[in-house]
Design a protein around this motif. Structure first.
Motif, PDB file in Angstrom:
ATOM      1  N   SER A   1       1.043  -1.393  -0.135  1.00  0.00           N
ATOM      2  CA  SER A   1       0.046   0.090   0.233  1.00  0.00           C
ATOM      3  C   SER A   1       1.026   1.616  -0.033  1.00  0.00           C
ATOM      4  N   GLU A   2       2.114   0.924   0.208  1.00  0.00           N
ATOM      5  CA  GLU A   2       2.373   2.645   0.468  1.00  0.00           C
ATOM      6  C   GLU A   2       3.414   2.973  -0.678  1.00  0.00           C
ATOM      7  N   ASP A   3       2.902   1.931  -2.101  1.00  0.00           N
ATOM      8  CA  ASP A   3       3.119   2.545  -3.798  1.00  0.00           C
ATOM      9  C   ASP A   3       2.141   3.106  -4.207  1.00  0.00           C
ATOM     10  N   GLU A   4       2.802   4.451  -4.778  1.00  0.00           N
ATOM     11  CA  GLU A   4       1.446   4.847  -4.902  1.00  0.00           C
ATOM     12  C   GLU A   4       1.003   4.639  -6.199  1.00  0.00           C
ATOM     13  N   ARG A   5       1.834   3.339  -7.279  1.00  0.00           N
ATOM     14  CA  ARG A   5       1.185   2.876  -8.042  1.00  0.00           C
ATOM     15  C   ARG A   5      -0.172   2.113  -8.127  1.00  0.00           C
ATOM     16  N   ILE A   6       0.519   1.659  -6.786  1.00  0.00           N
ATOM     17  CA  ILE A   6      -0.696   1.148  -6.489  1.00  0.00           C
ATOM     18  C   ILE A   6      -1.762   1.590  -6.213  1.00  0.00           C
ATOM     19  N   LEU A   7      -1.701   2.454  -4.530  1.00  0.00           N
ATOM     20  CA  LEU A   7      -2.523   3.029  -4.056  1.00  0.00           C
ATOM     21  C   LEU A   7      -4.257   3.456  -5.674  1.00  0.00           C
ATOM     22  N   ARG A   8      -3.208   3.959  -6.949  1.00  0.00           N
ATOM     23  CA  ARG A   8      -3.790   4.396  -8.305  1.00  0.00           C
ATOM     24  C   ARG A   8      -4.567   4.019  -8.949  1.00  0.00           C
ATOM     25  N   ALA A   9      -4.285   2.818  -8.526  1.00  0.00           N
ATOM     26  CA  ALA A   9      -4.867   1.157  -9.600  1.00  0.00           C
ATOM     27  C   ALA A   9      -6.124   0.735  -8.681  1.00  0.00           C
ATOM     28  N   VAL A  10      -5.577   0.601  -7.650  1.00  0.00           N
ATOM     29  CA  VAL A  10      -6.937   0.099  -6.942  1.00  0.00           C
ATOM     30  C   VAL A  10      -8.430   1.267  -7.271  1.00  0.00           C
ATOM     31  N   ALA A  11      -7.752   2.695  -6.580  1.00  0.00           N
ATOM     32  CA  ALA A  11      -8.746   3.566  -6.574  1.00  0.00           C
ATOM     33  C   ALA A  11      -9.655   3.694  -7.968  1.00  0.00           C
ATOM     34  N   GLU A  12      -9.030   3.293  -8.990  1.00  0.00           N
ATOM     35  CA  GLU A  12      -9.650   3.438 -10.149  1.00  0.00           C
ATOM     36  C   GLU A  12     -10.383   1.983 -10.855  1.00  0.00           C
ATOM     37  N   ILE A  13      -9.991   0.916  -9.996  1.00  0.00           N
ATOM     38  CA  ILE A  13     -10.813  -0.294  -9.958  1.00  0.00           C
ATOM     39  C   ILE A  13     -12.112   0.213  -8.696  1.00  0.00           C
ATOM     40  N   SER A  14     -11.984   0.636  -8.112  1.00  0.00           N
ATOM     41  CA  SER A  14     -12.941   0.512  -7.072  1.00  0.00           C
ATOM     42  C   SER A  14     -14.284   1.666  -7.534  1.00  0.00           C
ATOM     43  N   ALA A  15     -13.608   2.898  -8.144  1.00  0.00           N
ATOM     44  CA  ALA A  15     -14.337   3.624  -8.312  1.00  0.00           C
ATOM     45  C   ALA A  15     -15.071   3.240  -9.954  1.00  0.00           C
TER      46      ALA A  15
ATOM     47  N   THR B   1      -2.328   5.278   5.522  1.00  0.00           N
ATOM     48  CA  THR B   1      -2.779   4.656   3.633  1.00  0.00           C
ATOM     49  C   THR B   1      -3.742   5.620   3.567  1.00  0.00           C
ATOM     50  N   LYS B   2      -4.131   6.105   4.026  1.00  0.00           N
ATOM     51  CA  LYS B   2      -5.872   6.890   4.217  1.00  0.00           C
ATOM     52  C   LYS B   2      -4.645   8.818   3.623  1.00  0.00           C
ATOM     53  N   LYS B   3      -4.138   8.542   5.052  1.00  0.00           N
ATOM     54  CA  LYS B   3      -3.387  10.268   4.036  1.00  0.00           C
ATOM     55  C   LYS B   3      -2.141  10.071   3.146  1.00  0.00           C
ATOM     56  N   ARG B   4      -2.199   9.376   2.662  1.00  0.00           N
ATOM     57  CA  ARG B   4      -1.822   9.432   1.816  1.00  0.00           C
ATOM     58  C   ARG B   4      -2.062   9.382   0.541  1.00  0.00           C
ATOM     59  N   ALA B   5      -3.111   8.695   0.061  1.00  0.00           N
ATOM     60  CA  ALA B   5      -3.726   8.043  -0.525  1.00  0.00           C
ATOM     61  C   ALA B   5      -4.872   9.767  -0.258  1.00  0.00           C
ATOM     62  N   TYR B   6      -5.166  10.778   0.881  1.00  0.00           N
ATOM     63  CA  TYR B   6      -5.200  11.684   0.634  1.00  0.00           C
ATOM     64  C   TYR B   6      -4.803  13.109  -0.410  1.00  0.00           C
ATOM     65  N   GLU B   7      -3.739  12.916  -0.079  1.00  0.00           N
ATOM     66  CA  GLU B   7      -2.846  13.727  -0.609  1.00  0.00           C
ATOM     67  C   GLU B   7      -2.805  14.205  -1.545  1.00  0.00           C
ATOM     68  N   LEU B   8      -2.787  12.540  -2.691  1.00  0.00           N
ATOM     69  CA  LEU B   8      -3.014  12.083  -4.107  1.00  0.00           C
ATOM     70  C   LEU B   8      -4.077  12.177  -4.104  1.00  0.00           C
TER      71      LEU B   8
END
Length: 452
Positions: A150-164, A179-186
């Motif tokens: 979950s620390e990897d930005e690419r992972i967060l972007r991928a899961v956010a798109e799949i979830s959306a 993890t939530k803080k990093r997602a909020y920043e992105l």
């Protein structure tokens, strides 16, 4: 019978008359694309068109497609691109020579013979259509996939798109607040994504007990099992083993060994399978090829090559591809000799004796496997030569070099490695993976889980 055809509007009435003799249930559809939108987001515009066709495909036996009149790419070139993405022959009586010149080497049918179009069979899958198919199939399955990194930005972007897009249910591993803080920043929404922390989860002690029981015969102590249970890849693997999730994707940060080792130790291989192999889907301009083993076994023996061929053929079938398997070598048939050639010969014999359903042949050089003219000279009479779409390499060295060369030199989409042979899907990412690579791997893992 569902068919899609791109024609000149001038011949619409004539073609309708011909079609009506064969199909009562047919319609016409005119391609309309917003030029500005197309130039800024080509892929999304094509996906919209594919969606429209898929909807029509459910209603009609035959659809006549009236081509785009756009001039910004050249009308014919634009129509060829659209026809390829929609997998349809082209009817044209004007500028036919120009069309053939643009489409040199293509498998698309371009003809002014209406009867030829009516009986045509064509099977073209582009990179965009391949991703489209993955998306549709994964969404229908709604499987649950876990990602430990979950620390990897690419992972967060991928899961956010799949979830959306509601393509799968997802779980991340990591510190929840961080993890939530990093997602909020992105600027990413992780609202519907579960986040577990192996360091504090109630599951960790249970997993430690299970790991100890599974590995104590290998001299693993309970204290060591407790440490492993908090390791993100072991924790994720145990989630798969306990059916808390359907599959796992890792490797954006860690190594292939980090991903595979826990799976081999705890999930293990399917009955009758002695080793795991790594498959890549190679999406070229008009077709999808499968390459294996590109990730796991450096020097496979004949039995391993045979297993890899069978698993790869089944993977092809599961993704809607009819397999034609070439076992590759630096020699075609009896033209050369050497240890690796003999290994490929034996592997081919094992397949032919035990897998009569499988269309496989070897040893074949790559050119004999893919080019009909070369095949006629080097391997006349082979059912595979010149028509192969599944390629089993003699060793990891040649496989890994080849897939990367094709990926970079031919601008191909390479999706994988997709691990074959495990009791449950666990897939490894390249550390150079893009966000789209990660999305594709998650979708493939979900589809594998559906097959299990």
């Amino acid at each position: 019978m569902n068919s899609f055809y791109l024609i000149s509007p001038l011949n619409l009435a004539h073609l309708k008359e011909k079609v009506a003799l064969k199909f009562k249930n047919f319609t016409t559809f005119e391609i309309k694309i917003d030029e500005a939108a197309y130039l800024t987001s080509k892929k999304q515009e094509i996906l919209k068109l594919i969606d429209k066709f898929e909807m029509l495909k459910k209603e009609y036996d035959f659809i006549i497609v009236i081509g785009s009149k756009f001039k910004f790419l050249g009308t014919n070139e634009t129509n060829l691109m659209l026809a390829k993405e929609l997998n349809c022959p082209i009817f044209a009586d004007e500028n036919l020579n120009e069309l053939r010149a643009i489409n040199s080497g293509s498998r698309l049918l371009i003809t002014d013979d209406i009867d030829e179009i009516l009986k045509a069979e064509q099977n073209i899958t582009t990179k965009i259509k391949f991703e489209y198919n993955l998306t549709k199939l994964a969404k229908s399955l709604q499987k649950h996939i876990i990602l430990p990194e979950s620390e990897d930005e690419r992972i967060l972007r991928a899961v956010a798109e799949i979830s959306a897009k509601n393509l799968a249910k997802l779980t991340l591993l990591g510190n929840t607040s961080e993890t939530k803080k990093r997602a909020y920043e992105l600027g990413l929404n992780l609202e519907n994504i579960e986040i577990l922390d192996p360091q504090t989860s109630e599951l960790t002690s249970k997993f430690a007990e299970q790991i100890f029981e599974a590995r104590k015969a290998k001299n693993l102590s309970y204290d060591q099992a407790q440490i492993l249970a908090k390791d993100r890849n072991y924790f994720a693997t145990m989630c798969v083993k306990n059916a808390l999730v359907d599959g796992m994707v890792s490797g954006a940060v860690g190594t292939t060994a980090d991903t595979i080792r826990p799976a081999l130790q705890l999930i293990k291989t399917k009955p009758g399978i002695s080793t795991v192999s790594g498959l890549f889907f190679i999406a070229l301009d008009e077709e999808i090829l499968l390459y294996a083993d590109c990730a796991v076994t450096p020097k496979p023996d004949a039995n391993t090559l045979a297993q890899t061929a069978v698993l790869s053929a089944k993977s092809a079938q599961n993704f809607g591809i009819t397999p034609s398997v070439a076992l590759l070598s630096y020699s075609t048939k009896e033209s050369g000799a050497g240890e690796s050639v003999e290994t490929v010969k034996l592997a081919t014999k094992i397949i032919n004796e035990n897998q009569s359903w499988l269309n496989a042949d070897g040893p074949l050089q790559y050119d004999a496997a893919t080019n009909l003219d070369t095949a006629a000279k080097k391997a006349p009479g082979s059912r595979v030569s010149g028509r192969a779409n599944v390629f089993v390499f003699p060793d990891l060295n040649s496989a890994n070099i080849c897939y990367k060369a094709v990926q970079k030199s031919a601008n191909a989409l390479a999706v994988g490695p997709v691990l074959q042979g495990l009791n449950a899907p666990v897939n490894d990412l390249s550390r150079g993976a893009t966000v789209q690579d990660i999305i594709n791997t998650i979708l493939i893992t979900a589809i594998q889980a559906g097959e299990n």
